[in-house]
Motif scaffolding. Sequence first.
Motif, mmCIF file in Angstrom:
data_model
loop_
_atom_site.group_PDB
_atom_site.id
_atom_site.type_symbol
_atom_site.label_atom_id
_atom_site.label_comp_id
_atom_site.label_asym_id
_atom_site.label_seq_id
_atom_site.Cartn_x
_atom_site.Cartn_y
_atom_site.Cartn_z
ATOM 1 N N HIS A 101 1.002 -0.817 -0.212
ATOM 2 C CA HIS A 101 0.311 -0.531 0.071
ATOM 3 C C HIS A 101 0.967 1.466 0.125
ATOM 4 N N THR A 102 2.114 1.124 0.791
ATOM 5 C CA THR A 102 3.115 2.776 0.866
ATOM 6 C C THR A 102 3.776 2.444 -1.142
ATOM 7 N N ASP A 103 4.348 1.525 -0.845
ATOM 8 C CA ASP A 103 4.231 2.378 -2.303
ATOM 9 C C ASP A 103 4.100 2.621 -3.187
ATOM 10 N N ASP A 104 2.235 2.058 -3.217
ATOM 11 C CA ASP A 104 1.728 2.700 -3.994
ATOM 12 C C ASP A 104 1.748 3.587 -3.784
ATOM 13 N N LEU A 105 1.013 3.870 -2.853
ATOM 14 C CA LEU A 105 0.703 5.428 -2.693
ATOM 15 C C LEU A 105 2.414 6.334 -2.812
ATOM 16 N N MET A 106 2.977 6.112 -2.921
ATOM 17 C CA MET A 106 4.715 6.523 -3.407
ATOM 18 C C MET A 106 4.575 6.836 -4.893
ATOM 19 N N SER A 107 4.052 5.652 -5.941
ATOM 20 C CA SER A 107 4.142 5.610 -6.974
ATOM 21 C C SER A 107 2.884 7.137 -7.650
ATOM 22 N N GLY A 125 -2.188 17.329 26.233
ATOM 23 C CA GLY A 125 -2.615 15.955 27.143
ATOM 24 C C GLY A 125 -2.333 15.172 25.681
ATOM 25 N N HIS A 126 -2.350 15.905 24.350
ATOM 26 C CA HIS A 126 -2.820 15.352 23.807
ATOM 27 C C HIS A 126 -1.387 15.155 21.683
ATOM 28 N N HIS A 127 -0.774 14.632 22.001
ATOM 29 C CA HIS A 127 1.105 14.277 21.819
ATOM 30 C C HIS A 127 0.260 13.274 20.547
ATOM 31 N N PRO A 128 0.182 13.210 19.086
ATOM 32 C CA PRO A 128 0.238 12.107 18.271
ATOM 33 C C PRO A 128 1.472 12.094 17.753
ATOM 34 N N VAL A 129 1.125 10.421 17.763
ATOM 35 C CA VAL A 129 2.902 10.115 16.842
ATOM 36 C C VAL A 129 2.674 8.990 15.230
ATOM 37 N N PRO A 130 3.685 9.572 14.677
ATOM 38 C CA PRO A 130 4.081 8.478 13.867
ATOM 39 C C PRO A 130 3.375 7.113 13.803
ATOM 40 N N ASN A 131 2.914 6.543 13.365
ATOM 41 C CA ASN A 131 2.317 4.758 13.349
ATOM 42 C C ASN A 131 1.794 5.267 14.498
ATOM 43 N N GLY A 132 1.319 5.904 15.079
ATOM 44 C CA GLY A 132 0.197 5.778 16.746
ATOM 45 C C GLY A 132 -0.877 5.022 15.482
ATOM 46 N N LEU A 156 6.808 15.168 6.240
ATOM 47 C CA LEU A 156 7.030 12.681 6.870
ATOM 48 C C LEU A 156 5.586 12.882 8.102
ATOM 49 N N CYS A 157 5.977 11.457 7.291
ATOM 50 C CA CYS A 157 4.493 10.700 8.474
ATOM 51 C C CYS A 157 4.837 9.602 8.137
ATOM 52 N N GLY A 158 4.362 8.682 9.084
ATOM 53 C CA GLY A 158 4.813 6.915 9.329
ATOM 54 C C GLY A 158 4.616 7.033 8.474
ATOM 55 N N ALA A 159 5.384 5.808 7.825
ATOM 56 C CA ALA A 159 5.148 4.905 7.357
ATOM 57 C C ALA A 159 4.023 3.691 7.102
ATOM 58 N N ASP A 160 3.564 3.281 8.300
ATOM 59 C CA ASP A 160 2.690 2.139 8.338
ATOM 60 C C ASP A 160 0.860 3.003 8.291
ATOM 61 N N ASP A 161 0.938 4.681 8.687
ATOM 62 C CA ASP A 161 0.054 5.169 8.647
ATOM 63 C C ASP A 161 -1.250 5.208 7.260
ATOM 64 N N TYR A 207 -1.351 3.331 5.569
ATOM 65 C CA TYR A 207 -1.965 1.889 4.920
ATOM 66 C C TYR A 207 -3.104 2.088 6.281
ATOM 67 N N LEU A 208 -3.141 2.307 7.287
ATOM 68 C CA LEU A 208 -4.172 1.866 8.987
ATOM 69 C C LEU A 208 -5.042 3.104 8.490
ATOM 70 N N LEU A 209 -4.770 4.623 7.560
ATOM 71 C CA LEU A 209 -5.896 4.803 6.654
ATOM 72 C C LEU A 209 -6.696 4.471 6.315
ATOM 73 N N ALA A 210 -6.436 3.478 5.339
ATOM 74 C CA ALA A 210 -7.138 2.957 4.496
ATOM 75 C C ALA A 210 -7.929 2.018 4.807
ATOM 76 N N SER A 211 -7.957 1.618 5.817
ATOM 77 C CA SER A 211 -7.793 -0.146 6.359
ATOM 78 C C SER A 211 -9.406 0.739 7.344
ATOM 79 N N ALA A 212 -9.406 2.095 7.983
ATOM 80 C CA ALA A 212 -10.524 2.323 8.751
ATOM 81 C C ALA A 212 -11.566 2.991 8.153
ATOM 82 N N LEU A 213 -10.591 3.724 6.666
ATOM 83 C CA LEU A 213 -11.558 3.824 5.627
ATOM 84 C C LEU A 213 -12.405 3.280 5.013
ATOM 85 N N ALA A 214 -12.270 2.213 4.889
ATOM 86 C CA ALA A 214 -12.620 0.753 3.784
ATOM 87 C C ALA A 214 -13.873 0.949 4.647
ATOM 88 N N ALA A 215 -13.673 0.043 5.990
ATOM 89 C CA ALA A 215 -14.353 -0.105 7.385
ATOM 90 C C ALA A 215 -15.036 0.937 7.310
#
Length: 429
Positions: A11-17, A327-334, A410-415, A417-425
């Motif tokens: 998924h991330t490779d495809d995003l890069m393309s 109180g709110h510190h979002p981190v990459p790949n979280g 710059l973002c986390g390389a997991d995120d 795919y995780l976003l796409a999965s949540a959007l699909a659900a």
Amino acid sequence: MSSAHRFDRGHTDDLMSFLAASPSPYHAVASTAERLEKAGFRRVAETDAWDATAGGKFVTRGGAIIAWYVPEGATPSTPFRIVGAHTDSPNLRVKPVPDTGALGWRQVAVEIYGGTLLNTWLDRDLGLSGRVTLRDGSDHLVNVDRPLLRVPQLAIHLDRGVNSEGLKLDAQRHMTPLWGLGEAREGDLVRFVAQESDLPAEEIAGWDLMTHSVEPPAYLGRDRELLAGPRMDNLLSVHAATAALIAAAAAGPGHIPVLAAFDHEENGSQSDTGAEGPLLGTVLERSVLARGGTYEDRARALAASVCLSSDTGHAVHPNYPERHDPGHHPVPNGGPILKVNVNQRYATDGRGRAVWASACERAGVPWQTFVSNNSMPCGTTIGPITAARHGITTVDIGVACLSMHSARELCGADDPYLLASALAAFLED
């Protein structure tokens, strides 16, 4: 421990393309349309009569694309599940009279588009992309994807206080890129673009051209757990939503999933292709009417509809922690973030939070919450616009990143795919 083993590298490779193939909003629309057509979606024209057939359809207008899937058995009052995003990014855009220069340098006159971090465009190899319009009214994509332009920074020897006093840039005087030597000649840039695009220069009547960094997206870090690239605000969301819509269509949803990718979010969304324009509302209404519906059916459908406004947000910055809410510190790949602002800079409320939490739970996706520091002004998205214009419950979400509005973010390389999965659900529910 590295999280690199967790994310879907495909998924991330495809995003890069996708990022590399989409240097302008017009290219992003073309890239999205190509993916949808491969998945069986059918392009429809705004000027044609629309029918009630089931299946995937999409319409494009300039830098915007709306796609939807009508399942078998859908009624005129079947509600919509919408993911909204935008195709534009801050950059330098070519002026109507582009050929300029001084002191033996040939330059291109540009206008600043959106809330650009100007310094990130300095000393960077830039290409040229966008579209040109011929006298017959036809549009043609342009992409000179090689080092062509450069905005050179003043040497430190001539700006001794730059490191101690800060860089000061005047958008009019200091951001004009150079592209050669000699005297500026009227029509040079258009003739060059025509030659590069195999088009007759004398037939070009208009253009919407912009610069882009030619450095490709790349994995970053010791364990390649970060992703660096251009235009992730907000093509990351467009790509994820496209994948989610295709997945939802294959799953046979009980409602109508929709992708709405608008242009001009970065300067207020007030255009015929922006979120404040009529495009989405017109498409939804025509979809209802094509299925034999009435105004009453449209009202019922929208009242039961939900929209996720997906846009990038801020990851906590390790060098500037005081700029974030403690109180709110979002981190990459979280995992993707839920964005909240009680003053309606984001549209999320408690009911929307429940919708988002449910989608993430079904997808098995972790998620985080973002809220601005009270001392810092909060940005906004298409979320409040969509909620106010269409009366649809809207939730603001996205992926946490650093260097937002830079030429390279710059973002986390997991995120992604995780976003796409949540959007699909969300779309499949």
